[in-house]
Design an enzyme around this catalytic site. Sequence first.
Site, PDB file in Angstrom:
ATOM      1  N   LYS A   1       0.970  -1.207   0.010  1.00 19.43           N
ATOM      2  CA  LYS A   1      -0.209   0.002   0.032  1.00 19.43           C
ATOM      3  C   LYS A   1       0.667   1.195   0.063  1.00 19.43           C
ATOM      4  CE  LYS A   1      -3.892  -2.233   2.376  1.00 19.43           C
ATOM      5  NZ  LYS A   1      -5.093  -2.139   3.485  1.00 19.43           N
TER       6      LYS A   1
ATOM      7  N   TYR B   1     -12.353  -2.106  -3.812  1.00 19.67           N
ATOM      8  CA  TYR B   1     -12.818  -2.259  -2.772  1.00 19.67           C
ATOM      9  C   TYR B   1     -14.405  -2.094  -2.648  1.00 19.67           C
ATOM     10  CZ  TYR B   1      -8.272  -2.304  -0.277  1.00 19.67           C
ATOM     11  OH  TYR B   1      -6.908  -2.807   0.313  1.00 19.67           O
TER      12      TYR B   1
ATOM     13  N   ASN C   1      -2.197   0.205   7.029  1.00 17.66           N
ATOM     14  CA  ASN C   1      -1.260  -1.031   7.231  1.00 17.66           C
ATOM     15  C   ASN C   1      -0.368  -1.705   6.140  1.00 17.66           C
ATOM     16  OD1 ASN C   1      -3.571  -1.635   5.802  1.00 17.66           O
ATOM     17  ND2 ASN C   1      -4.737  -2.606   7.336  1.00 17.66           N
TER      18      ASN C   1
ATOM     19  N   HIS D   1      -2.121  -5.199   1.398  1.00 20.59           N
ATOM     20  CA  HIS D   1      -3.497  -5.763   1.269  1.00 20.59           C
ATOM     21  C   HIS D   1      -3.411  -7.474   1.001  1.00 20.59           C
ATOM     22  CE1 HIS D   1      -7.445  -7.043  -0.374  1.00 20.59           C
ATOM     23  NE2 HIS D   1      -6.921  -7.740  -1.487  1.00 20.59           N
TER      24      HIS D   1
ATOM     25  N   GLU E   1      -9.575 -10.938  -7.593  1.00 12.96           N
ATOM     26  CA  GLU E   1      -8.659  -9.852  -7.454  1.00 12.96           C
ATOM     27  C   GLU E   1      -7.299  -9.935  -8.389  1.00 12.96           C
ATOM     28  OE1 GLU E   1      -9.712  -9.027  -2.641  1.00 12.96           O
ATOM     29  OE2 GLU E   1      -7.731  -9.730  -3.194  1.00 12.96           O
TER      30      GLU E   1
HETATM   31  P1  ADP Z   1      -7.698  -6.729   5.653  1.00  5.83           P
HETATM   32  O1  ADP Z   1      -7.029  -5.859   4.969  1.00  5.83           O
HETATM   33  O2  ADP Z   1      -7.049  -7.206   6.983  1.00  5.83           O
HETATM   34  O3  ADP Z   1      -8.433  -8.055   4.933  1.00  5.83           O
HETATM   35  P2  ADP Z   1     -10.356  -5.443   5.720  1.00  5.83           P
HETATM   36  O4  ADP Z   1     -10.843  -6.425   4.483  1.00  5.83           O
HETATM   37  O5  ADP Z   1     -11.392  -5.603   7.140  1.00  5.83           O
HETATM   38  O6  ADP Z   1      -9.055  -5.922   6.368  1.00  5.83           O
HETATM   39  O7  ADP Z   1     -10.422  -4.044   5.641  1.00  5.83           O
HETATM   40  C1  ADP Z   1      -9.679  -3.402   4.413  1.00  5.83           C
HETATM   41  C2  ADP Z   1      -9.058  -2.263   4.510  1.00  5.83           C
HETATM   42  O8  ADP Z   1      -9.623  -1.217   5.090  1.00  5.83           O
HETATM   43  C3  ADP Z   1      -7.833  -2.375   5.892  1.00  5.83           C
HETATM   44  O9  ADP Z   1      -6.829  -3.353   5.226  1.00  5.83           O
HETATM   45  C4  ADP Z   1      -7.554  -1.169   6.161  1.00  5.83           C
HETATM   46  O10 ADP Z   1      -6.872  -0.511   5.301  1.00  5.83           O
HETATM   47  C5  ADP Z   1      -8.969  -0.342   5.833  1.00  5.83           C
HETATM   48  N1  ADP Z   1      -9.743  -0.419   7.189  1.00  5.83           N
HETATM   49  C6  ADP Z   1     -10.482  -1.494   7.555  1.00  5.83           C
HETATM   50  N2  ADP Z   1     -11.133  -1.066   8.905  1.00  5.83           N
HETATM   51  C7  ADP Z   1     -10.817   0.420   9.148  1.00  5.83           C
HETATM   52  C8  ADP Z   1     -11.149   1.007   9.939  1.00  5.83           C
HETATM   53  N3  ADP Z   1     -11.877   0.697  11.201  1.00  5.83           N
HETATM   54  N4  ADP Z   1     -10.765   2.181  10.193  1.00  5.83           N
HETATM   55  C9  ADP Z   1     -10.044   2.884   8.855  1.00  5.83           C
HETATM   56  N5  ADP Z   1      -9.561   1.787   7.829  1.00  5.83           N
HETATM   57  C10 ADP Z   1     -10.118   0.473   8.113  1.00  5.83           C
HETATM   58 MG    MG Z   2      -9.879  -7.883   3.359  1.00  8.93          MG
END
Ligand code: ADP
Ligand code: MG
Length: 140
Positions: A11, A51, A114, A117, A128
């Site tokens: 990212k 997304y 974070n 992905h 994807e």
């Molecule tokens: P992951 O990436 O671990 O699969 P999710 O699919 O739940 O997590 O969410 C997609 C992305 O959205 C996360 O990696 C993060 O960048 C963002 N995200 C998820 N929850 C939050 C939140 N509460 N606040 C801000 N960004 C979030």
């Molecule tokens: Mg996810």
Amino acid sequence: MAIERTLSIIKPDATRRNLTGKIAAKFEEAGLRIVASKRIHLSLAQAQAFYGVHKDRPFFGELTEFMASEPVVVQVLEGEGAIAKNREVMGATNPANAADGTIRKEFALSMGENSVHGSDAAETAAVEIAFFFSGLELVG
Ligand code: ADP
Ligand code: MG
């Protein structure tokens, strides 16, 4: 366990801090092969399309603007149980909950920024991968 392919995205928070190589090394150290890789700058519309599953979540705007803010590196990772293995190497979504040694524990800045992905299931991995790569670009 079967050989699988999964989609990874390094990212913008990570490409900005020059962490592309360190993150790719984590995948390779875990036995995942990088069978396709490219650096791209997503448009907002492309980030929203990718997304789409999260379009009703409160963080959708923040997430898609972030993903379109700077370049990303999209990769296809291949290996035994690659989908779950990559999720393990990534660590929990919230870096505060991520295990030691994971990418998110070492590099993530916040829940949103974070660093990586990763696809979460076989069906999403297939969709994807096809979003970013043609069959010709997957070089096992
Ligand atoms: P992951 O990436 O671990 O699969 P999710 O699919 O739940 O997590 O969410 C997609 C992305 O959205 C996360 O990696 C993060 O960048 C963002 N995200 C998820 N929850 C939050 C939140 N509460 N606040 C801000 N960004 C979030
Ligand atoms: Mg996810």
